[in-house]
Write a protein that holds these residues in place. Structure first.
Motif, PDB file in Angstrom:
ATOM      1  N   GLY A 193       0.837  -1.190   0.000  1.00  0.00           N
ATOM      2  CA  GLY A 193       0.000   0.000   0.000  1.00  0.00           C
ATOM      3  C   GLY A 193       0.874   1.242   0.000  1.00  0.00           C
ATOM      4  N   SER A 194       0.405   2.300   0.633  1.00  0.00           N
ATOM      5  CA  SER A 194       1.185   3.531   0.762  1.00  0.00           C
ATOM      6  C   SER A 194       0.535   4.427   1.793  1.00  0.00           C
ATOM      7  CB  SER A 194       1.265   4.279  -0.568  1.00  0.00           C
ATOM      8  OG  SER A 194       1.898   5.544  -0.400  1.00  0.00           O
ATOM      9  N   TRP A 195       1.384   5.165   2.504  1.00  0.00           N
ATOM     10  CA  TRP A 195       0.848   6.076   3.523  1.00  0.00           C
ATOM     11  C   TRP A 195      -0.059   7.137   2.925  1.00  0.00           C
ATOM     12  CZ3 TRP A 195       1.954  11.340   3.517  1.00  0.00           C
ATOM     13  CH2 TRP A 195       2.998  11.746   2.680  1.00  0.00           C
ATOM     14  N   ILE A 196       0.166   7.511   1.641  1.00  0.00           N
ATOM     15  CA  ILE A 196      -0.674   8.566   1.086  1.00  0.00           C
ATOM     16  C   ILE A 196      -2.048   8.052   0.651  1.00  0.00           C
ATOM     17  CG2 ILE A 196       1.268   9.992   0.388  1.00  0.00           C
ATOM     18  CD1 ILE A 196       0.810   9.150  -2.467  1.00  0.00           C
ATOM     19  N   ALA A 197      -2.310   6.774   0.894  1.00  0.00           N
ATOM     20  CA  ALA A 197      -3.676   6.293   0.702  1.00  0.00           C
ATOM     21  C   ALA A 197      -4.593   6.827   1.790  1.00  0.00           C
ATOM     22  CB  ALA A 197      -3.707   4.764   0.710  1.00  0.00           C
ATOM     23  N   ARG A 198      -4.002   7.228   2.927  1.00  0.00           N
ATOM     24  CA  ARG A 198      -4.815   7.698   4.060  1.00  0.00           C
ATOM     25  C   ARG A 198      -4.466   9.107   4.520  1.00  0.00           C
ATOM     26  NH1 ARG A 198      -2.943   3.617   7.684  1.00  0.00           N
ATOM     27  NH2 ARG A 198      -1.683   2.942   5.947  1.00  0.00           N
ATOM     28  N   SER A 211      -5.263   4.378  -6.083  1.00  0.00           N
ATOM     29  CA  SER A 211      -4.915   3.008  -6.463  1.00  0.00           C
ATOM     30  C   SER A 211      -4.354   2.244  -5.266  1.00  0.00           C
ATOM     31  CB  SER A 211      -3.907   3.006  -7.617  1.00  0.00           C
ATOM     32  OG  SER A 211      -2.599   3.369  -7.197  1.00  0.00           O
ATOM     33  N   LYS A 212      -3.606   2.926  -4.410  1.00  0.00           N
ATOM     34  CA  LYS A 212      -3.065   2.264  -3.224  1.00  0.00           C
ATOM     35  C   LYS A 212      -4.154   2.058  -2.170  1.00  0.00           C
ATOM     36  CE  LYS A 212       1.036   1.335  -4.475  1.00  0.00           C
ATOM     37  NZ  LYS A 212       1.422  -0.088  -4.622  1.00  0.00           N
ATOM     38  N   ALA A 213      -5.117   2.974  -2.122  1.00  0.00           N
ATOM     39  CA  ALA A 213      -6.269   2.754  -1.241  1.00  0.00           C
ATOM     40  C   ALA A 213      -7.049   1.525  -1.706  1.00  0.00           C
ATOM     41  CB  ALA A 213      -7.167   3.987  -1.240  1.00  0.00           C
ATOM     42  N   ALA A 214      -7.139   1.345  -3.022  1.00  0.00           N
ATOM     43  CA  ALA A 214      -7.810   0.154  -3.554  1.00  0.00           C
ATOM     44  C   ALA A 214      -7.092  -1.111  -3.122  1.00  0.00           C
ATOM     45  CB  ALA A 214      -7.873   0.230  -5.080  1.00  0.00           C
ATOM     46  N   MET A 215      -5.749  -1.097  -3.125  1.00  0.00           N
ATOM     47  CA  MET A 215      -5.000  -2.280  -2.710  1.00  0.00           C
ATOM     48  C   MET A 215      -5.190  -2.569  -1.227  1.00  0.00           C
ATOM     49  SD  MET A 215      -3.895  -3.712  -5.290  1.00  0.00           S
ATOM     50  CE  MET A 215      -3.090  -5.024  -4.358  1.00  0.00           C
ATOM     51  N   SER A 227      -7.895  -1.856   0.431  1.00  0.00           N
ATOM     52  CA  SER A 227      -9.252  -2.392   0.524  1.00  0.00           C
ATOM     53  C   SER A 227      -9.303  -3.840   0.047  1.00  0.00           C
ATOM     54  CB  SER A 227     -10.208  -1.530  -0.297  1.00  0.00           C
ATOM     55  OG  SER A 227     -11.525  -2.036  -0.241  1.00  0.00           O
ATOM     56  N   LEU A 228      -8.608  -4.139  -1.042  1.00  0.00           N
ATOM     57  CA  LEU A 228      -8.546  -5.517  -1.528  1.00  0.00           C
ATOM     58  C   LEU A 228      -7.898  -6.436  -0.501  1.00  0.00           C
ATOM     59  CD1 LEU A 228      -7.570  -5.030  -5.285  1.00  0.00           C
ATOM     60  CD2 LEU A 228      -9.670  -6.085  -4.404  1.00  0.00           C
ATOM     61  N   THR A 229      -6.945  -5.915   0.250  1.00  0.00           N
ATOM     62  CA  THR A 229      -6.303  -6.709   1.296  1.00  0.00           C
ATOM     63  C   THR A 229      -7.340  -7.235   2.281  1.00  0.00           C
ATOM     64  OG1 THR A 229      -4.206  -5.517   1.111  1.00  0.00           O
ATOM     65  CG2 THR A 229      -4.655  -6.624   3.209  1.00  0.00           C
ATOM     66  N   VAL A 249      -5.244 -19.079   3.224  1.00  0.00           N
ATOM     67  CA  VAL A 249      -4.385 -18.063   2.622  1.00  0.00           C
ATOM     68  C   VAL A 249      -4.538 -16.751   3.386  1.00  0.00           C
ATOM     69  CG1 VAL A 249      -3.853 -16.725   0.549  1.00  0.00           C
ATOM     70  CG2 VAL A 249      -4.510 -19.129   0.343  1.00  0.00           C
ATOM     71  N   ARG A 250      -3.495 -16.372   4.080  1.00  0.00           N
ATOM     72  CA  ARG A 250      -3.512 -15.107   4.820  1.00  0.00           C
ATOM     73  C   ARG A 250      -3.166 -13.961   3.872  1.00  0.00           C
ATOM     74  NH1 ARG A 250       0.030 -13.915   7.948  1.00  0.00           N
ATOM     75  NH2 ARG A 250       1.629 -15.429   7.380  1.00  0.00           N
ATOM     76  N   VAL A 251      -3.886 -12.858   3.988  1.00  0.00           N
ATOM     77  CA  VAL A 251      -3.639 -11.698   3.130  1.00  0.00           C
ATOM     78  C   VAL A 251      -3.469 -10.469   4.006  1.00  0.00           C
ATOM     79  CG1 VAL A 251      -4.439 -10.334   1.180  1.00  0.00           C
ATOM     80  CG2 VAL A 251      -5.099 -12.743   1.356  1.00  0.00           C
ATOM     81  N   ASN A 252      -2.340  -9.784   3.835  1.00  0.00           N
ATOM     82  CA  ASN A 252      -2.034  -8.568   4.583  1.00  0.00           C
ATOM     83  C   ASN A 252      -1.332  -7.578   3.665  1.00  0.00           C
ATOM     84  OD1 ASN A 252      -2.733  -9.221   7.552  1.00  0.00           O
ATOM     85  ND2 ASN A 252      -1.528 -11.000   6.935  1.00  0.00           N
ATOM     86  N   ALA A 253      -1.062  -6.407   4.180  1.00  0.00           N
ATOM     87  CA  ALA A 253      -0.381  -5.382   3.377  1.00  0.00           C
ATOM     88  C   ALA A 253       0.647  -4.659   4.215  1.00  0.00           C
ATOM     89  CB  ALA A 253      -1.393  -4.385   2.807  1.00  0.00           C
ATOM     90  N   VAL A 254       1.642  -4.116   3.529  1.00  0.00           N
ATOM     91  CA  VAL A 254       2.619  -3.212   4.135  1.00  0.00           C
ATOM     92  C   VAL A 254       2.420  -1.844   3.508  1.00  0.00           C
ATOM     93  CG1 VAL A 254       5.059  -2.663   4.433  1.00  0.00           C
ATOM     94  CG2 VAL A 254       4.293  -5.032   4.550  1.00  0.00           C
TER      95      VAL A 254
END
Length: 256
Positions: free
Chosen positions: A144-149, A161-165, A167-169, A181-186
């Motif tokens: 993701g990215s800090w600028i998503a928030r 686009s990073k906010a979408a990722m 959310s998909l997480t 299947v574990r799903v997380n984001a950095v």
């Protein structure tokens, strides 16, 4: 080299430079066999050589993730073949960062950002998650990215686009978690290699002033965060976004 990820196979997209390279190296240093994916074969082979020289296992898998399902499926098939038919860890790192203002964003730029940053990882995950489930489980780590928030005045399409990722997480954690299947984001902050003495400061560094870290982070910090989320140590971690941003999103920055 330790063995937290021994016997695991990992695919890292956009792994030929910067954060992706650091992720690939970090996973391999923990025992994973890493498929280093990207468009540039020369740079990819350099990453592979670095990993192998340290005693790790890696192979380059060429891919141009243009957002089509065909390109993502082709990478999934090539990586599975390269890694012996099993992928335990998928890191959706590849991305593009044009940062025009909203009025200056043309349709071609908009479509390219979403194609690379959202569609490509969507279809790659769609191709590989069922294979992970069939093999007994796995881990997906999105970037993701800090600028998503915490918004800035430019790059609105990239931010979304990073906010979408992110959310998909959460959606994928709900969809695939119970099936193993574990799903997380950095979510990285301003991260880059050290600026050589005498060179101009990195343009993003100004956004780290006043944060707890006081400056930019290194790509290796993101690599270690991905290792954690991919490892058994994070077995009870699902659907989270791990901020590795020097405190940028957690602490108010007071203008001086």
């Amino acid at each position: 080299m330790s063995n937290r990820l021994s016997s695991r196979n990992a695919l890292v997209t956009g792994a030929t430079s910067n954060i992706g390279r650091a992720i690939a190296v970090a996973l391999a240093s923990e025992g994973a066999h890493v498929a280093v994916s990207g468009r540039n074969r020369e740079r990819g082979e350099e990453v592979v050589a670095e990993i192998r020289s340290a005693g790790g296992r890696a192979d380059f898998v060429a891919a141009d993730l243009d957002g089509t399902s065909a390109a993502s499926r082709a990478l999934a098939e090539d990586a599975l073949r390269t890694l012996g038919g099993r992928i335990d860890i998928l890191v959706n790192n590849a991305g593009v960062y044009p940062s025009p203002t909203t009025p200056d964003t043309d349709e071609e730029t908009f479509d390219r950002i979403y194609a690379v940053n959202v569609k490509a990882p969507f279809f790659l995950t769609a191709a590989l998650a069922p294979a992970m489930i069939e093999a007994g489980g796995g881990a997906v780590v999105n970037l993701g990215s800090w600028i998503a928030r915490l918004a800035v005045p430019v790059g609105s399409v990239y931010s979304s686009s990073k906010a979408a990722m992110e959310s998909l997480t959460r959606s994928w954690a709900a969809e695939f978690g119970a099936q193993g299947v574990r799903v997380n984001a950095v979510s990285p902050g301003v991260v880059h290699t050290p600026t050589p003495a005498g060179d101009p400061a990195h343009p993003g560094d100004v956004m780290m002033r006043g944060t707890p870290a006081g400056g930019h982070g290194l790509p290796e910090a993101i690599g270690q965060a991905v290792v954690y989320l991919a490892s058994d140590e994070a077995a009870f971690v699902h659907g989270t976004v791990l901020d590795v941003d020097g405190g940028r999103t957690a602490v108010a920055v007071i203008a001086g």
